[in-house]
Design an enzyme around this catalytic site. Structure first.
Site, PDB file in Angstrom:
ATOM      1  N   LYS A 116       0.789  -1.477   0.025  1.00  0.00           N
ATOM      2  CA  LYS A 116      -0.014  -0.211   0.048  1.00  0.00           C
ATOM      3  C   LYS A 116       0.778   1.160  -0.093  1.00  0.00           C
ATOM      4  CE  LYS A 116      -4.164  -1.834   2.362  1.00  0.00           C
ATOM      5  NZ  LYS A 116      -3.684  -3.230   2.475  1.00  0.00           N
ATOM      6  N   GLU A 200      -1.687   7.079   7.643  1.00  0.00           N
ATOM      7  CA  GLU A 200      -2.504   8.198   6.827  1.00  0.00           C
ATOM      8  C   GLU A 200      -3.452   8.826   7.652  1.00  0.00           C
ATOM      9  OE1 GLU A 200      -5.901   5.700   4.484  1.00  0.00           O
ATOM     10  OE2 GLU A 200      -3.987   5.732   3.607  1.00  0.00           O
ATOM     11  N   ARG A 292      -7.419  -8.160  -8.383  1.00  0.00           N
ATOM     12  CA  ARG A 292      -8.416  -9.585  -8.245  1.00  0.00           C
ATOM     13  C   ARG A 292      -9.926  -9.070  -8.706  1.00  0.00           C
ATOM     14  NH1 ARG A 292     -10.822  -9.369  -3.339  1.00  0.00           N
ATOM     15  NH2 ARG A 292      -9.547  -8.575  -1.568  1.00  0.00           N
TER      16      ARG A 292
END
Length: 669
Positions: A116, A200, A292
């Site tokens: 990420k 974050e 996916r």
């Protein structure tokens, strides 16, 4: 077109891929663990190969065993489904190195998105909006704490690898940061094998909106519009829908363009999902790309009329995308919920066990059920406890919600507990109906969706009476059948009306509801009764009939209709809005008293592995204090002290596997 594929997964997604492949004339090979030898995907496939023990790491996470099975079967390609190895770049490389097609993106695209932190840096450089935070490789707790202070609170701690809501924590102060960091890293390490995190800024009251993207090997990339997944509990999606009630046409276009840019930036191919967090102001930020097919992809299929699994197979076969961007259809509204074996009243504790009864809505216009189990199957302790996905579609959102409520009302699960009642309350809650739910709403207001409430209490007296009437009518019907088959069918002793010399007849009906015990005294027969409970005024019931699972009667003069499911040891009652479950208890069974000393023991609520022990013998603890942490069914459970006291024994160590109900900690008397 491919002629034979292996599905490296289990459950409903494996069943879904098998059915789509069969429709396209593609042969299928299933793989299965020892726990799944009789599973539905094994029965559906043309061939099936065992790959190891029941734990995922001994079977579905064994890339070498899966590739060996594919080669032995002559499969040309491997479809990874979602979960397990679906986002494992090394596995994708190994599949291609073995001369087969990986039905998904290239390994290099996965690696770019697998972290990420790296994904955020890449997207920021490409011009995709990202949330301010820290994505560095340095992971010393002291440095992370300083970065947290720089970013400001509240902030999100997220596992840099993985997904599905695992390894995510919110810290709202510096004091909360280090304990949250430790928990996040531990969960990430257990789930993904790596404990790197990123930090974050936490956006308050955000929406979670994702864009379905698709790309082929010829360089074509498009999006199939959005799904909103803002109804979440602990970052796990609970309700997904399309289109979003929040997006304007202009914002939808901007987000779709950003999603396509993100996919092109990493050279993406096949199906993927670009996830965004959206502030109340409409400002949106990139979260991640799930490389996916998503669990909620049927929502997109319902509003577009497209089969995304078929698209996957065609793209993997080298075909171009079937549609251009401006030809993507959008019709009506679709909603998906996930039916789980879990107990919402016990903190959504995952369940396991045999599905003694399973009733799911029959396929009908606007109603779709994707499931990997049938009645009699076992929900295993080793895997995700999802029973089915229920997807509905209608011309507009109000009609879709109405169809969802009707479909949920027809669901019955007996065996492990389920979240059906929770989903029914969710589908009627004003925050959902009005389209204003944000990602934190369920966690902030969970008491509005579970447990007892005034709204749930409404109609309770009639529901109890309906359950009692169903049992009375059933007993009378059984008596008639027995009499008809006897040597004296006209005998008055064969009538189940409770008649005795000196009074007009009295029958005792006992219903169990959780820990409560309801005793009803019923006078009458043949559909006309006077029913009194110990804690309420008597009810007059007239004209009661039972046909095709529907009880109809006049309760105190008011006509009412209840769907009833009275098989087995329970009576399930639905009033069109809520459901009640009453256990059948023998009329004169003695009341069971609670176990003495129960407050001295802390037991495992289900099978699992102990990951942390926080106390030792002699420690003084307070009520609610965390004593141990166990991992079970892909989640961490904190086991807490039932009262103030002193620890007498700790009967489990870190790393131990324990059975359900095993005593783990004993407090001194």
């Amino acid at each position: 077109m491919l002629s034979k594929i292996l599905i490296a997964n289990r459950g409903e997604i494996a069943c879904r891929v098998i059915r789509t492949a069969r429709r396209l004339g593609i042969a299928t090979v299933a793989v299965y663990s020892e726990a799944d030898a009789s599973a539905q995907h094994v029965r559906l496939a043309d061939e099936a190969c065992p790959i190891g023990g029941p734990r995922p790491q001994d079977s579905y996470l064994r890339g070498d065993a899966i590739i060996a099975a594919a080669l032995a079967s002559g499969a040309q390609a491997i479809h990874p489904g979602y979960g397990f190895l679906s986002e494992n770049a090394d596995f994708a490389d190994a599949v291609e190195a073995a001369g087969m097609v990986f039905i998904g993106p290239k390994a290099e695209s996965m690696r770019r998105m697998g972290s990420k932190a790296g994904a955020k840096d890449l997207m920021a450089a490409a011009g995709v909006p990202v949330v301010p935070g820290y994505t560095g490789e340095e992971q010393a707790p002291e440095l992370l704490a300083r970065e947290a202070e720089r970013i400001g609170f509240p902030l999100m701690i997220k596992a840099a690898h993985g997904g599905g809501g695992k390894g995510m924590r919110i810290a709202r102060s510096a004091e909360e940061f280090l304990p949250a960091l430790e928990s996040c890293q531990r969960e990430a390490r257990n789930a993904f094998g790596r404990d790197r995190v990123l930090l974050e800024r936490y956006i308050e009251s955000p929406r979670h909106i994702e864009i379905q993207v698709f790309a082929d090997s010829q360089g074509n990339t498009i999006h199939l519009n959005e799904r909103e997944c803002s109804a979440q509990r602990r970052y796990q999606k609970v309700l997904e829908e399309a289109p979003s009630t929040f997006l304007t046409p202009e914002l939808r276009t901007r987000m779709g363009d950003a999603a396509v840019l993100a996919a092109r930036t990493i050279g993406y191919a096949n199906a993927g999902t670009v996830e965004f967090i959206v502030a109340p102001s409409g400002e949106f930020f990139f979260m991640e790309i799930n490389t996916r097919l998503q669990v909620e992809h049927p929502v997109t299929e319902m509003v577009t009329g497209l089969d995304l699994v078929e698209w996957q197979l065609r793209v993997a076969s080298g075909e171009p995308l079937p549609l251009a961007q401006d030809a993507v259809p959008q019709r009506g509204h679709a909603i998906e919920v996930r039916l789980y074996a879990e107990d919402p009243d016990a903190g959504f504790l995952p369940g396991s066990g045999r599905l003694q009864r399973l009733r799911l809505p029959a396929a009908a216009e606007g109603v779709r059920v994707d499931s990997g189990v049938v009645e009699g199957d076992v929900v295993s302790i080793f895997y995700d406890p999802m029973i089915a996905k229920l997807i509905v579609h209608a011309a507009d959102r109000d009609a879709a919600l109405a169809r969802l409520r009707s479909a949920l009302a027809g669901c019955v699960v007996e065996g492990p507990k389920s979240n059906i009642a929770f989903l029914e309350r969710l589908a009627r809650h004003p925050a959902v109906v009005e389209g204003r739910i944000d990602t934190g709403y369920l966690d902030r207001h969970l008491d509005e969706f579970i447990g007892d409430s005034d709204a749930h209490a409404q109609g309770h007296a009639e529901a109890r009476a309906a359950a009692a009437v169903a049992m009375l009518l059933g007993a009378e019907a059984e008596a008639r059948c027995a009499a008809a088959g006897s040597s004296d069918p006209g005998s008055p002793w064969a009538i189940a009306d409770g008649w005795r010399l000196g009074h007009a007849g009295l029958r005792r009906v006992v219903l169990g509801e959780g820990d409560a015990r309801h005793v009803a005294v019923a006078h009458g027969a043949g559909g006309d009764y006077r029913i009194g409970f110990e804690d309420g005024a008597p009810l007059s019931v007239e004209g009661a009939t039972m046909a095709s699972g529907i009880l109809q009667a006049r309760f105190n003069g008011r006509g009412m209709r209840f769907p009833i499911d009275a098989d087995g040891g329970a009576v399930l009652v639905h009033d069109g809005r809520r459901r009640w479950r009453f256990e059948r208890i023998a009329a004169y069974e003695p009341t069971r008293s609670g176990e003495a000393g129960g407050g001295n023991r802390v037991a495992a609520p289900m099978p699992g592995r102990i990951v942390v022990t926080r106390v030792k013998p002699g420690d003084r603890v307070s009520e609610g204090q965390e004593l141990l942490v166990m991992e079970a069914m892909k989640m961490e459970l904190a086991l807490k002290a039932p009262r103030d006291g002193v620890v007498a024994e700790v009967l489990a160590r870190e790393g131990d596997f324990v059975d359900a109900d095993a005593v783990l900690v004993i407090l001194e008397d």
